[in-house]
Design an enzyme around this catalytic site. Structure first.
Site, PDB file in Angstrom:
ATOM      1  N   CYS A 353       0.801  -1.237   0.000  1.00  0.00           N
ATOM      2  CA  CYS A 353       0.000   0.000   0.000  1.00  0.00           C
ATOM      3  C   CYS A 353       0.833   1.287   0.000  1.00  0.00           C
ATOM      4  O   CYS A 353       0.587   2.160  -0.838  1.00  0.00           O
ATOM      5  CB  CYS A 353      -0.985   0.030   1.165  1.00  0.00           C
ATOM      6  SG  CYS A 353      -1.339  -1.540   1.901  1.00  0.00           S
ATOM      7  N   ARG A 382       6.791 -11.103   5.468  1.00  0.00           N
ATOM      8  CA  ARG A 382       6.216 -10.959   6.794  1.00  0.00           C
ATOM      9  C   ARG A 382       6.834 -11.974   7.731  1.00  0.00           C
ATOM     10  O   ARG A 382       7.153 -13.092   7.326  1.00  0.00           O
ATOM     11  CB  ARG A 382       4.696 -11.183   6.743  1.00  0.00           C
ATOM     12  CG  ARG A 382       4.028 -10.089   5.954  1.00  0.00           C
ATOM     13  CD  ARG A 382       2.531 -10.209   5.967  1.00  0.00           C
ATOM     14  NE  ARG A 382       1.962  -9.236   5.044  1.00  0.00           N
ATOM     15  CZ  ARG A 382       0.701  -9.209   4.668  1.00  0.00           C
ATOM     16  NH1 ARG A 382      -0.141 -10.118   5.144  1.00  0.00           N
ATOM     17  NH2 ARG A 382       0.261  -8.294   3.837  1.00  0.00           N
ATOM     18  N   GLN A 400       1.490 -10.893  -3.576  1.00  0.00           N
ATOM     19  CA  GLN A 400       0.054 -10.614  -3.589  1.00  0.00           C
ATOM     20  C   GLN A 400      -0.355 -10.112  -4.959  1.00  0.00           C
ATOM     21  O   GLN A 400       0.395  -9.372  -5.589  1.00  0.00           O
ATOM     22  CB  GLN A 400      -0.269  -9.505  -2.588  1.00  0.00           C
ATOM     23  CG  GLN A 400      -0.074  -9.889  -1.136  1.00  0.00           C
ATOM     24  CD  GLN A 400      -0.392  -8.707  -0.240  1.00  0.00           C
ATOM     25  OE1 GLN A 400       0.160  -7.627  -0.412  1.00  0.00           O
ATOM     26  NE2 GLN A 400      -1.264  -8.921   0.730  1.00  0.00           N
ATOM     27  N   ASP A 402      -2.082  -7.591  -5.773  1.00  0.00           N
ATOM     28  CA  ASP A 402      -2.558  -6.473  -4.975  1.00  0.00           C
ATOM     29  C   ASP A 402      -2.975  -5.309  -5.875  1.00  0.00           C
ATOM     30  O   ASP A 402      -2.414  -5.126  -6.954  1.00  0.00           O
ATOM     31  CB  ASP A 402      -1.398  -6.013  -4.078  1.00  0.00           C
ATOM     32  CG  ASP A 402      -1.890  -5.380  -2.791  1.00  0.00           C
ATOM     33  OD1 ASP A 402      -3.106  -5.212  -2.636  1.00  0.00           O
ATOM     34  OD2 ASP A 402      -1.036  -5.046  -1.954  1.00  0.00           O
ATOM     35  N   HIS A 404      -4.699  -1.068  -5.441  1.00  0.00           N
ATOM     36  CA  HIS A 404      -5.296  -0.010  -4.631  1.00  0.00           C
ATOM     37  C   HIS A 404      -6.073   0.917  -5.539  1.00  0.00           C
ATOM     38  O   HIS A 404      -5.568   1.319  -6.580  1.00  0.00           O
ATOM     39  CB  HIS A 404      -4.214   0.726  -3.845  1.00  0.00           C
ATOM     40  CG  HIS A 404      -3.562  -0.169  -2.841  1.00  0.00           C
ATOM     41  ND1 HIS A 404      -2.438  -0.904  -3.139  1.00  0.00           N
ATOM     42  CD2 HIS A 404      -3.926  -0.510  -1.581  1.00  0.00           C
ATOM     43  CE1 HIS A 404      -2.129  -1.651  -2.083  1.00  0.00           C
ATOM     44  NE2 HIS A 404      -3.009  -1.434  -1.128  1.00  0.00           N
ATOM     45  N   LYS A 488     -15.084  -4.344   4.987  1.00  0.00           N
ATOM     46  CA  LYS A 488     -14.554  -5.125   3.872  1.00  0.00           C
ATOM     47  C   LYS A 488     -15.500  -6.251   3.488  1.00  0.00           C
ATOM     48  O   LYS A 488     -16.390  -6.616   4.256  1.00  0.00           O
ATOM     49  CB  LYS A 488     -13.202  -5.723   4.241  1.00  0.00           C
ATOM     50  CG  LYS A 488     -13.302  -6.699   5.408  1.00  0.00           C
ATOM     51  CD  LYS A 488     -12.000  -7.451   5.634  1.00  0.00           C
ATOM     52  CE  LYS A 488     -12.139  -8.360   6.848  1.00  0.00           C
ATOM     53  NZ  LYS A 488     -11.018  -9.249   7.043  1.00  0.00           N
ATOM     54  N   HIS A 534      -8.259  -1.255  -0.738  1.00  0.00           N
ATOM     55  CA  HIS A 534      -7.252  -2.291  -1.007  1.00  0.00           C
ATOM     56  C   HIS A 534      -8.027  -3.481  -1.542  1.00  0.00           C
ATOM     57  O   HIS A 534      -9.072  -3.818  -0.994  1.00  0.00           O
ATOM     58  CB  HIS A 534      -6.582  -2.830   0.254  1.00  0.00           C
ATOM     59  CG  HIS A 534      -6.063  -1.825   1.212  1.00  0.00           C
ATOM     60  ND1 HIS A 534      -4.719  -1.578   1.355  1.00  0.00           N
ATOM     61  CD2 HIS A 534      -6.682  -1.033   2.113  1.00  0.00           C
ATOM     62  CE1 HIS A 534      -4.551  -0.672   2.319  1.00  0.00           C
ATOM     63  NE2 HIS A 534      -5.719  -0.329   2.786  1.00  0.00           N
TER      64      HIS A 534
HETATM   65 ZN   LIG Z   1      -3.097  -2.408   0.661  1.00  0.00          ZN
END
Ligand SMILES: [Zn+2]
Ligand SMILES: [Zn+2]
Length: 661
Positions: A353, A382, A400, A402, A404, A488, A534
């Site tokens: 992010c 992580r 990911q 991912d 945004h 979410k 996200h």
């Molecule tokens: Zn994010």
């Protein structure tokens, strides 16, 4: 005589004498219901019920069928249709286990015995380990006791007497529990025949219906889960209302074992985890890498089609950035430690992010630029404790899918809808067609625990709910389950053997735009803060691959299979024709491998079968003569001779259509 009013689920009200039990009421409705009943659930007409313990999720209180009712109530009789009844049933089965163990091994000390998913456990202190033979004996004893239809009756003892009872029988853990948990003068116990156990209940009326169970395994567990405490032996069991359900569960377990990606990964040479490199870090071998590339290529094409911009961001960035985002505070425990370079601390990224936010912030955005959709197959790191690492499913480094989305309030519904539509397209493409959706909202009684204004939460939650309704997608509302920064939607897929896997998340964030001071210039010329979403569809490529392996048990559909066709020549004499077939298929973009080993045909076929290659082509002089191949499918077996040209066409069609058959 005092009369109380009992309201039934259909709204009807029964006026009955005080002291009437739920069992009486069930009998009054029908003998069938009385026989099917396991337990009852009481709801208050007004305010919480005192002296009923803790309510369950829907606000009801589970009570024994034979408990005398003393006040006006709403009452529901629970049968095998209710998951709450299953919970109580399993708890009663745990008591039955303890009763059987106490008969066979009177000197063991008892710990606790709660119901768990799919069954229950009870823990015991015993010097000798329980062997598989012991488990067999205990199981037999449980069946014996169950058949005696022992009553599970509630008994009360004054606290000093209860403590004395457990002291005399040297039940040290039970003493401790009574000391700690009991705040009233009377202590609640339940009988199972001769056996009596400290418990606040409720329980099913008797042992008669506890038949479908199986003792599964023994695991060590510290008393109260605290290292340094005595180590007990937990006997785990599976338990269901019916033998059929138990059999299905045991079958699913077998299937899960057969499909375990940690076993199939090395067997099919897809990936590895190397101790030398460190736990939780994945090496993609050529065949696994091939599939990953197919997944990623499909996804990138789709992202571009759907109006996303693809970006790349660094894997390591200044720690200060993570202070601004807040991760250095609230996410610290999950991050690798910082690295010092030229007297500045740098942080390996646990999330994508902030990187995308910096790209958004790199220029002044106008309302005309929105929505901005930034997507990245972003690799993050992580710190997961070694105890929780699990193959591809829980790892320390993963990628990911991912993205945004930065948008204006007016745009959120269409953005959410597009995300959900995309998620469904992804899952359908990879062969999944069953889903569960959850909408997580805040706990409206505690707005102080959340970032963002109430109207933000309301608007976002409404957008999520409206989208689900409009798309006719059923969902479960999870009040109080949202993260502090926004509501979410989570989408879980159901795999081939009925397991659910959390995959997609579409998550609002009212926190980061404020922390980074994100803006756009509105059509009013003023600066506004954009909304930020996200979203990840597959979640992580590693985890998704693990799920894919298990869903297909390693037998990938043709379009995903790294090797689609194995050519098995019957002898050296057929090699020239085999090479011709290989060449022809390759020229049509079919992934083919020629088994040129000097092995007998059955061995070649067996090996191709083990590698789960979709098709095997047997070629010999006869096929060479006729310009055909003998076709075999890994699941369907021998499919007979096929002209080579026809085969090419049908393979292409099957692969191009991404058929999962
Ligand atoms: Zn994010
Ligand atoms: Zn109990």
């Amino acid at each position: 005589m005092d009369t109380i009013h009992i309201t039934l689920p259909d709204g009807s009200v029964k006026d009955v004498p005080k002291g009437t039990t739920a069992a009486d009421i069930a009998r009054g409705i029908s003998p069938r219901l009385a026989d099917a009943a396991f337990v009852a659930k009481a709801y208050s007409n007004n305010g919480p019920l005192t002296n009923f313990g803790e309510p369950v999720e829907d606000g009801g209180y589970l009570i024994d069928l034979r408990r005398p009712l003393e006040q006006d109530l709403k009452l529901k009789i629970l049968t095998d249709k209710d998951s709450d009844a299953l919970f109580v049933f399993r708890h009663s089965a745990a008591h039955l286990l303890a009763a059987a163990v106490m008969e066979l091994y009177p000197n063991v000390k008892l710990g606790i015995g709660p119901p768990v998913e799919n069954g229950f456990f009870y823990e015991f202190l015993r010097e000798e380990p329980f062997t598989p033979e012991d488990l067999g004996k205990i199981e037999k004893k449980m069946h014996e006791l169950a058949a005696q239809d022992l009553q599970n009756e509630r008994k009360y003892m004054p606290k000093p007497e209860a403590l004395e009872f457990y002291k005399k029988s040297n039940q040290i853990f039970k003493c401790e529990l009574v000391e700690e948990k009991v705040t009233e003068p009377l202590v609640s116990f339940y009988t199972t025949g001769k056996f009596i156990d400290f418990c606040r209940g409720p329980h099913i009326p008797s042992t008669r219906r506890i038949q479908a169970f199986k003792l599964m395994n023994v695991a060590g567990a510290y008393w109260k889960g605290q290292e340094g405490n005595a180590q007990l032996q937990r006997i785990y069991a599976a338990a269901f209302f019916t033998q059929k359900e138990l059999d299905e569960y045991l079958h699913r377990l077998e299937e899960a074992k057969r499909r375990d990606h940690r076993k199939l990964g090395p067997e099919l040479d897809l990936f590895s985890i190397q101790e030398e490199a460190g736990p939780g870090l994945i090496f993609w071998h050529p065949k696994g890498g091939f599939i990953r590339n197919l997944i990623e290529t499909w996804l990138r094409d789709e992202l571009i089609k759907r109006g996303y911009d693809l970006v790349y961001t660094p894997h390591i960035m200044r720690l200060d950035l993570w202070k601004t985002s807040g991760h250095a505070d609230f996410y610290r425990e999950n991050m690798f430690g910082p690295v010092e370079v030229e007297k500045a601390d740098y942080q390996l990224k646990p999330m994508n992010c902030p990187g995308h936010i910096l790209i958004y912030k790199s220029k002044l955005r106008s309302y005309r630029d929105l929505p901005v959709r930034l997507a990245e197959l972003g690799t993050v790191y992580r710190y997961e404790r070694s105890g929780v690492l699990h193959g591809l499913l829980r790892v320390r480094g993963f990628t990911q899918d991912d993205a945004h989305i930065f948008c204006m309030p007016l745009q959120i519904e269409s953005e959410v809808e597009a995300c959900v539509d995309f998620a469904y397209a992804v899952m359908k493409n990879f062969g999944f067609d069953k889903f569960e959706v959850e909408l997580s909202d805040w706990d409206e009684k505690h707005p102080e625990n959340y970032a963002g204004k109430p109207e933000d939460w309301h608007r976002a939650t409404t957008a999520l709910a409206n989208t689900m309704d409009r798309m006719k997608i059923p969902y479960k509302k999870m009040a109080g389950e949202a993260a502090f920064y926004g509501p979410k939607i989570d989408i879980k897929l159901i795999d081939a053997i009925g397991r659910s896997w959390q995959l997609t998340t579409v998550q609002f964030d009212f926190n980061l735009p404020a922390r980074f001071g994100l803006e756009y210039v509105g059509d009013d010329g003023a600066r506004h803060q954009p909304l930020m979403v996200h979203r990840a569809l597959l979640g992580s490529v590693e985890r998704f691959f693990g799920i894919l392996i298990e869903h297909y048990a390693g037998a990938f559909p043709l379009w995903l299979a790294p090797v689609q066709v194995e050519i098995c020549p019957v002898s050296e004499k057929a090699m020239d024709y085999a090479k011709h077939v290989e060449e022809t298929l390759k020229n049509h973009g079919i992934r083919v491998h020629l088994d040129g080993r000097n092995e007998k045909l059955p061995a070649k076929i067996r090996d191709a079968q083990l590698e789960k290659i979709p098709y095997m082509l047997v070629v010999g002089p006869k096929e060479a003569e006729a310009g055909t191949v003998s076709l075999r499918h890994r699941g369907k077996g021998d499919l007979g001779p096929k002209p080579l040209a026809d085969l090419v066409e049908s393979l292409r069609a099957e692969s191009d259509s991404r058929s999962i058959g």
